[in-house]
Design an enzyme around this catalytic site. Structure first.
Site, PDB file in Angstrom:
ATOM      1  N   ASP A  12      41.635  33.128  41.516  1.00 23.49           N
ATOM      2  CA  ASP A  12      40.396  33.878  40.899  1.00 23.49           C
ATOM      3  C   ASP A  12      41.238  34.048  39.726  1.00 23.49           C
ATOM      4  O   ASP A  12      42.447  33.769  39.159  1.00 23.49           O
ATOM      5  CB  ASP A  12      40.429  35.068  41.664  1.00 23.49           C
ATOM      6  CG  ASP A  12      39.544  36.126  40.772  1.00 23.49           C
ATOM      7  OD1 ASP A  12      38.578  35.791  40.245  1.00 23.49           O
ATOM      8  OD2 ASP A  12      40.002  37.278  40.777  1.00 23.49           O
ATOM      9  N   SER A  13      40.401  34.735  38.527  1.00 22.99           N
ATOM     10  CA  SER A  13      41.043  35.133  37.256  1.00 22.99           C
ATOM     11  C   SER A  13      42.124  36.266  37.289  1.00 22.99           C
ATOM     12  O   SER A  13      42.643  36.373  36.296  1.00 22.99           O
ATOM     13  CB  SER A  13      39.747  35.628  36.488  1.00 22.99           C
ATOM     14  OG  SER A  13      39.066  36.468  37.063  1.00 22.99           O
ATOM     15  N   CYS A  75      36.360  33.233  42.660  1.00 20.24           N
ATOM     16  CA  CYS A  75      35.863  33.742  41.323  1.00 20.24           C
ATOM     17  C   CYS A  75      34.287  33.267  41.289  1.00 20.24           C
ATOM     18  O   CYS A  75      34.071  31.902  40.720  1.00 20.24           O
ATOM     19  CB  CYS A  75      36.889  33.414  40.164  1.00 20.24           C
ATOM     20  SG  CYS A  75      36.471  33.838  38.675  1.00 20.24           S
ATOM     21  N   GLU A 152      38.554  48.140  38.346  1.00 18.45           N
ATOM     22  CA  GLU A 152      40.069  47.867  38.109  1.00 18.45           C
ATOM     23  C   GLU A 152      40.631  49.248  37.734  1.00 18.45           C
ATOM     24  O   GLU A 152      41.854  49.434  37.982  1.00 18.45           O
ATOM     25  CB  GLU A 152      40.353  46.865  37.046  1.00 18.45           C
ATOM     26  CG  GLU A 152      40.387  45.603  37.730  1.00 18.45           C
ATOM     27  CD  GLU A 152      40.641  44.222  36.865  1.00 18.45           C
ATOM     28  OE1 GLU A 152      41.270  44.274  35.733  1.00 18.45           O
ATOM     29  OE2 GLU A 152      40.181  43.287  37.105  1.00 18.45           O
ATOM     30  N   CYS A 184      29.968  39.014  41.687  1.00 19.31           N
ATOM     31  CA  CYS A 184      31.431  39.086  41.073  1.00 19.31           C
ATOM     32  C   CYS A 184      32.315  39.618  42.328  1.00 19.31           C
ATOM     33  O   CYS A 184      31.966  40.439  42.813  1.00 19.31           O
ATOM     34  CB  CYS A 184      31.289  40.129  39.834  1.00 19.31           C
ATOM     35  SG  CYS A 184      32.843  40.418  39.116  1.00 19.31           S
ATOM     36  N   HIS A 186      34.581  41.664  42.095  1.00 19.40           N
ATOM     37  CA  HIS A 186      34.857  43.119  42.190  1.00 19.40           C
ATOM     38  C   HIS A 186      33.913  43.880  42.804  1.00 19.40           C
ATOM     39  O   HIS A 186      34.082  45.073  43.238  1.00 19.40           O
ATOM     40  CB  HIS A 186      35.000  43.728  40.798  1.00 19.40           C
ATOM     41  CG  HIS A 186      36.529  43.058  39.940  1.00 19.40           C
ATOM     42  ND1 HIS A 186      36.508  41.816  39.888  1.00 19.40           N
ATOM     43  CD2 HIS A 186      37.321  43.833  39.410  1.00 19.40           C
ATOM     44  CE1 HIS A 186      37.592  41.515  39.216  1.00 19.40           C
ATOM     45  NE2 HIS A 186      38.082  42.915  38.857  1.00 19.40           N
TER      46      HIS A 186
HETATM   47  N1  DGL Z   1      36.491  37.430  39.104  1.00 17.25           N
HETATM   48  C1  DGL Z   1      35.628  37.612  38.071  1.00 17.25           C
HETATM   49  C2  DGL Z   1      34.166  36.885  38.589  1.00 17.25           C
HETATM   50  O1  DGL Z   1      34.059  37.053  39.832  1.00 17.25           O
HETATM   51  C3  DGL Z   1      35.347  38.671  37.548  1.00 17.25           C
HETATM   52  C4  DGL Z   1      36.422  39.362  36.403  1.00 17.25           C
HETATM   53  C5  DGL Z   1      36.518  38.141  35.248  1.00 17.25           C
HETATM   54  O2  DGL Z   1      35.489  38.306  34.402  1.00 17.25           O
HETATM   55  O3  DGL Z   1      37.592  37.463  35.010  1.00 17.25           O
HETATM   56  O4  DGL Z   1      33.505  36.649  37.960  1.00 17.25           O
END
Ligand code: DGL
Length: 265
Positions: A12-13, A75, A152, A184, A186
């Site tokens: 993931d990012s 992600c 976050e 997303c 989160h």
């Molecule tokens: N993990 C990213 C997503 O699911 C969200 C956070 C980001 O923008 O890096 O798109």
């Protein structure tokens, strides 16, 4: 060691993909995972397609070097922009799961007159990744870039999260939906807030569990279930370590974990 006893690579990012990792551990408790969060480059939601592809390829190579038997792109932004590029990095037939296809599959099981909305980062929403793939079901999109940062910072189930969520969800794009995709990593943490906004009157789709089930099916078909014979040490890497990332992991993964730093450029 048998190939089936090798770990599953998840990336993931940042730390948000730990919500997907958590679902994977719940559905496949005998599997070992290696998680990589590209905290140096987040948010992917604000990056160009070109950059997301470049980072995703590097991380995929790292996970392959660790001997992973499958890769999960945990992600939405990377799934929307770098799924094909990731597949090009792995051998033919190697399992690569993204967080969008299992949701598309699930939506096809809904009534044809369903009215679906999706919320996500700018990168995910602008990719229009669901377009054409869920036809004839109608889909509406809304960028909700503040939500990931809000989670976050720990604004969950409180006045701040409720007011930001309401400011987004009351927009006209989502005014007629009966189903909402949490597009997303989160957003599962905001499910309670979102349900409360809608008084529980719409269907909420969280990809984590669908992704874990899809992975389970893939591993079963390829006879790649871990035999349980070896000791399993999950590992969690980030490309830029900070103590605050480590502290937030508990919110996403539901357990304390320690992060190791591994730079990518
Ligand atoms: N993990 C990213 C997503 O699911 C969200 C956070 C980001 O923008 O890096 O798109």
């Amino acid at each position: 060691m048998n190939f089936s006893d090798k770990p599953i690579g998840i990336f993931d990012s940042g730390v948000g993909g730990l919500t997907v990792a958590k679902s994977i551990k719940e559905v496949l408790p005998d599997e070992q995972i290696i998680y990589f969060g590209d905290t140096l480059h987040l948010p992917y939601g604000e990056k160009s397609s070109h950059s997301i592809v470049r980072y995703s390829k590097q991380i995929t190579q790292f996970l392959l070097d660790q001997g992973c038997k499958a890769i999960v792109i945990a992600c939405n932004s990377a799934s929307a922009h770098a799924y094909e590029a990731t597949k090009e990095c792995v051998p033919e037939g190697f399992p690569v799961i993204n967080v969008i296809d299992p949701v598309v599959k699930h939506i096809h099981q809904l009534e044809a007159n369903s009215n679906v909305g999706v919320i996500g980062t700018k990168a995910t929403i602008r990719s229009k990744v669901y377009q054409d793939r869920i036809s004839p079901i109608k889909i509406s999109y809304l960028e909700t870039p503040l939500l990931a940062a809000m989670v976050e910072e720990g604004f969950i189930n409180n006045e701040v999260s409720q007011s930001v969520i309401s400011a987004y969800l009351r927009k006209k794009e989502l005014s007629t939906i009966d189903t909402l995709i949490l597009g997303c990593t989160h957003y599962p943490l905001l499910e309670k807030d979102i349900k409360a906004y809608y008084n529980d009157a719409i269907r909420i789709i969280d990809s984590g569990r669908l992704v874990a089930q899809e992975l389970k099916e893939k591993l079963m078909n390829l006879k790649l279930f871990n035999s349980g014979a070896m000791e399993k040490n999950d590992a969690f890497y980030v490309s830029d370590y900070t103590t605050s990332f480590e502290q937030t992991t508990k919110t996403f993964f539901g357990a304390e974990i320690s992060l190791k730093e591994l730079k990518i450029t």
